[in-house]
Enzyme design. Sequence first.
Site, mmCIF file in Angstrom:
data_model
loop_
_atom_site.group_PDB
_atom_site.id
_atom_site.type_symbol
_atom_site.label_atom_id
_atom_site.label_comp_id
_atom_site.label_asym_id
_atom_site.label_seq_id
_atom_site.Cartn_x
_atom_site.Cartn_y
_atom_site.Cartn_z
ATOM 1 N N GLN A 120 -2.115 2.767 10.033
ATOM 2 C CA GLN A 120 -0.724 2.581 9.365
ATOM 3 C C GLN A 120 0.206 3.348 10.134
ATOM 4 O O GLN A 120 1.329 3.041 10.169
ATOM 5 C CB GLN A 120 -0.958 3.333 8.164
ATOM 6 C CG GLN A 120 -1.597 2.385 7.047
ATOM 7 C CD GLN A 120 -3.134 2.620 7.055
ATOM 8 O OE1 GLN A 120 -3.735 3.313 7.997
ATOM 9 N NE2 GLN A 120 -3.751 2.695 5.826
ATOM 10 N N ASP B 24 -1.867 10.794 -1.932
ATOM 11 C CA ASP B 24 -2.071 9.866 -3.047
ATOM 12 C C ASP B 24 -2.526 10.442 -4.495
ATOM 13 O O ASP B 24 -2.548 9.740 -5.429
ATOM 14 C CB ASP B 24 -3.374 8.954 -2.569
ATOM 15 C CG ASP B 24 -2.857 7.938 -1.847
ATOM 16 O OD1 ASP B 24 -2.682 8.317 -0.364
ATOM 17 O OD2 ASP B 24 -3.054 6.827 -1.901
ATOM 18 N N ASN C 222 -4.974 12.858 0.847
ATOM 19 C CA ASN C 222 -4.291 11.650 1.479
ATOM 20 C C ASN C 222 -5.084 11.186 2.486
ATOM 21 O O ASN C 222 -6.435 11.445 2.787
ATOM 22 C CB ASN C 222 -3.187 12.611 2.245
ATOM 23 C CG ASN C 222 -1.998 11.483 2.759
ATOM 24 O OD1 ASN C 222 -1.469 10.768 1.946
ATOM 25 N ND2 ASN C 222 -1.670 12.031 3.964
ATOM 26 N N LYS C 223 -4.433 10.444 3.302
ATOM 27 C CA LYS C 223 -5.242 9.323 4.109
ATOM 28 C C LYS C 223 -6.118 10.292 4.978
ATOM 29 O O LYS C 223 -5.852 11.404 5.599
ATOM 30 C CB LYS C 223 -4.184 8.624 5.068
ATOM 31 C CG LYS C 223 -4.880 7.536 6.099
ATOM 32 C CD LYS C 223 -5.607 6.764 5.722
ATOM 33 C CE LYS C 223 -5.132 5.974 4.528
ATOM 34 N NZ LYS C 223 -6.011 4.999 3.705
ATOM 35 N N ARG D 262 0.888 -1.187 0.023
ATOM 36 C CA ARG D 262 0.069 0.145 -0.147
ATOM 37 C C ARG D 262 0.845 1.389 -0.005
ATOM 38 O O ARG D 262 2.100 1.029 -0.042
ATOM 39 C CB ARG D 262 -1.031 0.158 1.255
ATOM 40 C CG ARG D 262 -0.665 -1.005 2.389
ATOM 41 C CD ARG D 262 0.639 -0.123 3.087
ATOM 42 N NE ARG D 262 0.312 1.291 3.313
ATOM 43 C CZ ARG D 262 1.327 2.188 3.794
ATOM 44 N NH1 ARG D 262 2.212 1.720 3.934
ATOM 45 N NH2 ARG D 262 0.957 3.497 3.694
ATOM 46 N N GLY D 263 0.068 2.396 -0.172
ATOM 47 C CA GLY D 263 1.067 3.718 -0.313
ATOM 48 C C GLY D 263 1.143 3.840 -1.744
ATOM 49 O O GLY D 263 1.540 2.891 -2.560
ATOM 50 N N ALA D 264 0.909 5.116 -2.190
ATOM 51 C CA ALA D 264 0.599 5.555 -3.729
ATOM 52 C C ALA D 264 1.976 4.938 -4.592
ATOM 53 O O ALA D 264 1.591 4.293 -5.550
ATOM 54 C CB ALA D 264 0.318 6.902 -3.689
ATOM 55 N N ARG E 207 -7.382 0.023 -6.465
ATOM 56 C CA ARG E 207 -7.783 0.981 -5.598
ATOM 57 C C ARG E 207 -7.841 2.355 -6.290
ATOM 58 O O ARG E 207 -6.845 2.530 -6.982
ATOM 59 C CB ARG E 207 -6.395 1.056 -4.324
ATOM 60 C CG ARG E 207 -6.299 -0.107 -3.644
ATOM 61 C CD ARG E 207 -5.446 -0.097 -2.291
ATOM 62 N NE ARG E 207 -5.972 0.852 -1.355
ATOM 63 C CZ ARG E 207 -5.477 1.625 -0.710
ATOM 64 N NH1 ARG E 207 -4.266 1.245 -0.276
ATOM 65 N NH2 ARG E 207 -6.058 2.447 0.424
#
Length: 375
Positions: A204, A245, A255-256, A54-56, A91
């Site tokens: 996370q 992202d 972002n998150k 995960r993570g862009a 995603r």
Amino acid sequence: MRVDGQHYRTIWAAADGSGDVEIIDQTRLPFAFIVLRLTTVDEVAEAIRSMRVRGAPLIGAAAAWGLALAARDDPAQGALEEAGTLLLATRPTAINLRWALDDVMSVLLQLPAARRAEAAARRAAAICDEDVALCEAIGGHGLPLIADAWEAKGRHGRVNVLTHCNAGWLATVDWGTALAPVYKAHEQGIPVHVWADETRPRNQGAALTAWELGRHGVPHTVIVDNAGGHLMQHGLVDLVIVGTDRTTRTGDVCNKIGTYLKALAAKDCGVPFWVALPGPSIDWSLDDGLRIPIEQRDAGEVTRIGGRAGDGRVLDIQLTPDLTAARNDAFDVTPARLITGLITERGRCEASAEGLSVLYPATGAQVASPRATGE
Ligand code: MRU
């Protein structure tokens, strides 16, 4: 970055030359360090969807490897397009996914089918190497912010950086985006300390940011998501650095979930709020962040939580009453007006169309690739 003294990336080609790819299974951290071998595009799609990776930037790199595995199985155009559609649907928010798929596909479709598998693996490996270079460069451009904060404090105490979610090396191939300047500062001997937002619902920050900083020896403290504003009011945060992202060409940042609230608090408290990003995270087609598709995830991530029990078992337990509804928007948008500036591989700039156009004069997805610009 280092894990117990050994250097790791988050994704790599299997050493046996089979063309398989290996990843660190991030759903098992921080309690187990498990390397998984992925052998098909379906396995890569599952790994992205279930957030083993995960993570862009890492999602983009994994998708590139997914296409390489698909090309190994069947290099026909139809099969590759089907694989691309499968990966793209995993995603929706991180634009790096589409960027990487477009990049690899554009290389493959120029080649005869017999040469596609090898070319796809070569391009996926190159995307990984490029991501490492982009992130290290972000670290270099972000380092002066931490160094200046250290000087401004008269070299007393420590520099406190607050971050949200995990935008460290686990979210990229190596170095990270938001944490790259922190690693650079740590390397230079600047006493830097990170406030890691726990980042519900998937934690996370508590699980991944804390794990990677700890393994690399960077001082850090996990805080609950609601604590950041309070710490800022009391002068305990020198700067905020987060990842993204997807960034619009006008400098809005997605972002998150919870990033926006940190930006509001930072604005109120006069704390600099920086966003770190590689070029492939910019969506040049969008000028309004509120048009970015926001991933809706399973409500069970909100109503339940995982953790290790006293007897060592890793458990998943219910938090809410039976049948209670929950909503799980995975990302939010921070408007450019709340952002002090962007830290990119090309330097720092204002979060605005003008700022980005200075660093990326010929805008378009392809210019974000160091390959296309010949950097
Ligand atoms: O849902 P995740 O864990 O993939 O979300 C990750 C983030 O929000 C990161 O901050 C973002 O991808 C930037 S990563 C360098």
